[in-house]
Structures are given as C-alpha cells and as structure tokens.
Design an enzyme around this catalytic site. Structure first.
Site, short mmCIF file in Angstrom:
data_model
loop_
_atom_site.label_atom_id
_atom_site.label_comp_id
_atom_site.label_asym_id
_atom_site.label_seq_id
_atom_site.Cartn_x
_atom_site.Cartn_y
_atom_site.Cartn_z
N TYR A 151 0.83 -1.21 0.00
CA TYR A 151 0.00 0.00 0.00
C TYR A 151 0.86 1.25 0.00
O TYR A 151 1.97 1.20 0.50
CB TYR A 151 -0.92 0.02 1.25
N LEU B 276 -18.16 -1.42 1.10
CA LEU B 276 -18.94 -0.50 0.24
C LEU B 276 -18.71 -0.79 -1.23
O LEU B 276 -19.02 0.06 -2.07
CB LEU B 276 -18.53 0.95 0.53
#
Ligand SMILES: NC(=O)c1ccc[n+]([C@@H]2O[C@H](COP(=O)([O-])OP(=O)(O)OC[C@H]3O[C@@H](n4cnc5c(N)ncnc54)[C@H](OP(=O)(O)O)[C@@H]3O)[C@@H](O)[C@H]2O)c1
Length: 346
Positions: free
Chosen positions: A53, A236
C-alpha cells in the site's frame, strides 16, 4: 463499539477495523493520523495495512501507508492500544518490490525481507497479525472470475507456514492470517498446520459486501466449524454502495474518478444490484453506506469489517454504522435483491 474474538487467539478485536490503503495516495500523513486518532477514540483497536500500500500499487509510493502508521505509533506512544495487521504479497510481477528485482513469491527469503521492511516502516518490533495477501499458487486474483486452473510451480504450503513459524517463534509476528484465499487453500493451511505443528491461521481477509457474498458459499462453513475469523474488506464495494456513482456521476477526488480501475462493479447485473440496494436504503430512511456496512457487521461469520475512508465525514458515517441494527424488514428486502442478483460483483 462491540468486540469479537479473533479466531481462537483470545484477542478481542473491534467489529470495525480501520483500513488504510488510501494513506499516502488519496490521504496525507496528517489526514491518516487524524483518521487513526478518531477511529481509536471510537473504540477501533485494529488497523489493517499491507507492504504494497497505498493503492494503486506503484514503485514510487510503495511503503508510504505503513510509514504513516509508523509515524503515528511513534508520535502517540500508543502501540499497546492497537493491533497492527499487515501483509506480504503473493505471486506477482511487481519486480520493483524486492531488493533483487525478482518477481514476488512467498519464499523464505522474500517473506523475511518483507517482514523486516514492514517492521521498520511501522516503527514497531512486532506485528499482531501477519497475513499472506494472496496465494503463492498460480491463480487469477482480484478479477472476480470463477476458479480457472493454472499450471505452475508453487511453494508448498507447509514451507510457507514454516517461515511464518520462525517469525512467530522470534516474536516478530503474533498470529498469522490468510487473504484472498479459497476453501481449498484454507483447508490446506489448516492441514499443514496440524500435520507439521506449525502456526494455525486465525483469519482470512476476503472481499465481502452486498454485491459479493461469495464467502457464504463454501468458506463460511469452514469459518464456523474451525473457529476462524473473516475480516471483511470492501464493505462498500469500493464506494459504489454509497450511491456516489449512481446515474454515471463521477465525484471529484473519488477512487473511480482518479484511477478508473473498478470495472468489476460495472459488469452484468452489478449496476442494477447496486442501484437496488441504494434505493432500498433510501426507502427505509437509511444512509446507503451505513446500511451496507451494517449488513456486513451483522453477519455471524464476520468478525471485523474493514472500512476505508478518504475524509473525516466519510469516516464518521462509516464508524456510525457499527451502532446501526438493521430492521427485519430491511434484511428481508436485502435478501430479495440478493435472490434477484446473486453476487454480481465477485
Ligand atoms: N486483502 C485485500 O486484498 C484487500 C483489498 C481491498 C481492501 N483491503 C482492505 O480493506 C480496506 C477497505 O477496503 P475498501 O477501501 O475497498 O473499502 P470500501 O468501504 O468498499 O470503500 C472505501 C472507499 O469508499 C469511499 N467511501 C467510504 N465511505 C464513504 C461514504 N460514507 N460515502 C461515500 N463514499 C465513501 C471512499 O473512497 P473515495 O472517497 O475515493 O470515493 C473510501 O476509500 C482497505 O483500506 C484495506 O485495508 C484489503
């Protein structure tokens, strides 16, 4: 905030986990620190990161996310208040990730190199949960397809676990976890752990959300019977289930607008299912993001749901979902949409 046991570890993790893959790309260091401060204040006690990341993964930015968490650890002196989860990548072509420029694999040499670099960036001497980000086996990952067999060599699972065992014995890692694994993979890790007396994986981190409930097909039974934990990511659908992209909208600064790599939510019945869930939330007077997160939290096999946010407003909304109990009428409507459009975005 409620807490659940992580696998059989005796550790209690919060029902929400703070995802950080935007730190160092969409979020600055100061924003990342503010997010962690707020999350910890609201009772979140587990933070998820990865050596590659932020996303999208790039040589120029790799490691920034862990470094932002590390500078928070150093500044706040609260290492014992949070559990740190991070990951070593699986098989891949990111030759820029390793010192010798080799393609990534879960060899002893690469895992050792990765863990030392993560510890340094995180400014800590131990990782609570060290996860294999995706398998070393040749597999299609993140493409949402059904299983397709690919030939190729692979490090035997007991050898990979053997390397992790050394990290556990040396105190650098407390527990090990899997990610983006299949039922065969999980059972093979459990078997290797039993046969060779190696660490037993305590968790899996897989995608789980309203438009991708494929975990329920095979893995959920394993997780119940083997007392393992699902850490559910992308609750989501990377933002789609908030309703922000409805009608073709492209909000400024959003993940789709910036990177345009979210095609899995735009195929087949995906858009119809997403619109149905967003409309359902509104019909019941709920915020669509809160409904989607509360749904993941409410599943019995989900130990912690990994949220991610790029603004404090989003984070407040998302953490607020931990207090939302979905009414039976909402859950029944969700099941109806799921029947009409089962797992359109795997
Ligand atoms: N193991 C793995 O392979 C893997 C893969 C993916 C993620 N993860 C982990 O899971 C974490 C969460 O994943 P995710 O980011 O995909 O989760 P997600 O909850 O599906 O999507 C989060 C994104 O949606 C948008 N958003 C969040 N709250 C919102 C709200 N209230 N209203 C409108 N938009 C909102 C934000 O993006 P924009 O502001 O850009 O729209 C945010 O970054 C990651 O940080 C990482 O730790 C793991």
């Amino acid at each position: 905030m409620d807490y659940r046991e992580l696998g059989r570890t005796g550790l209690k993790v919060s029902r929400l986990c703070l995802g950080t893959m935007t730190f160092g790309e969409q979020n600055t260091e100061a924003e990342g620190h503010a997010q962690i401060d707020y999350a910890v204040d609201r009772g979140i006690n587990i933070i998820d990161a990865a050596e590659i990341y932020p996303v999208p993964p790039k040589a120029e930015t790799q490691g920034r996310t862990e470094a932002i968490i590390g500078s928070w650890i150093a500044a706040r002196n609260m290492r014992d208040k949070v559990m740190l989860a991070t990951k070593v990548v699986g098989r891949g072509k990111m030759a820029w990730l390793r010192k010798d420029g080799s393609p990534t694999r879960q060899s002893a040499k690469q895992i050792m190199e990765a863990v030392e670099a993560s510890l340094k960036r995180l400014k800590t001497d131990y990782i609570d949960l060290y996860q294999l980000h995706w398998p070393d086996r040749p597999m299609r990952i993140f493409e949402g397809h059904d299983y397709l067999h690919l030939e190729g060599d692979t490090h035997p699972i007991h050898e990979i676990l053997g390397v992790l065992a050394k990290l556990v014995a040396g105190g650098k890692v407390r527990f090990v976890g899997l990610s983006n694994e299949t039922p065969w993979g999980v059972m093979s890790f459990l078997k290797a752990s039993e046969q060779h007396g190696l660490p037993r994986p305590v968790s899996i981190q897989n995608a789980y959300n309203l438009v991708n409930r494929s975990f329920e097909t095979g893995l959920s039974e394993i997780f119940h019977r083997e007392q393992m934990s699902l850490l559910a990511y992308s609750p989501l659908g990377q933002g789609y289930l908030s309703g922000k992209y409805e009608g073709g909208a492209l909000p400024q600064g959003s993940r789709k607008t910036l990177f345009n790599r979210l095609g899995r939510y735009e195929k087949g019945n995906g858009p119809r299912a997403i619109s149905s869930y967003v409309a359902l939330a509104r019909k019941h007077g709920l915020d669509p993001s809160q409904m989607a997160i509360a749904f993941a939290v409410s599943r019995p096999f989900v130990t912690s749901t990994i949220i991610g946010a790029t603004s404090m407003n989003q984070l407040k909304t998302d953490i607020g979902a931990a207090e939302l109990t979905l009414a039976d009428a909402v859950l029944e409507d969700i099941e109806q949409i799921h029947l009409d459009y089962p797992n359109p975005c795997p």
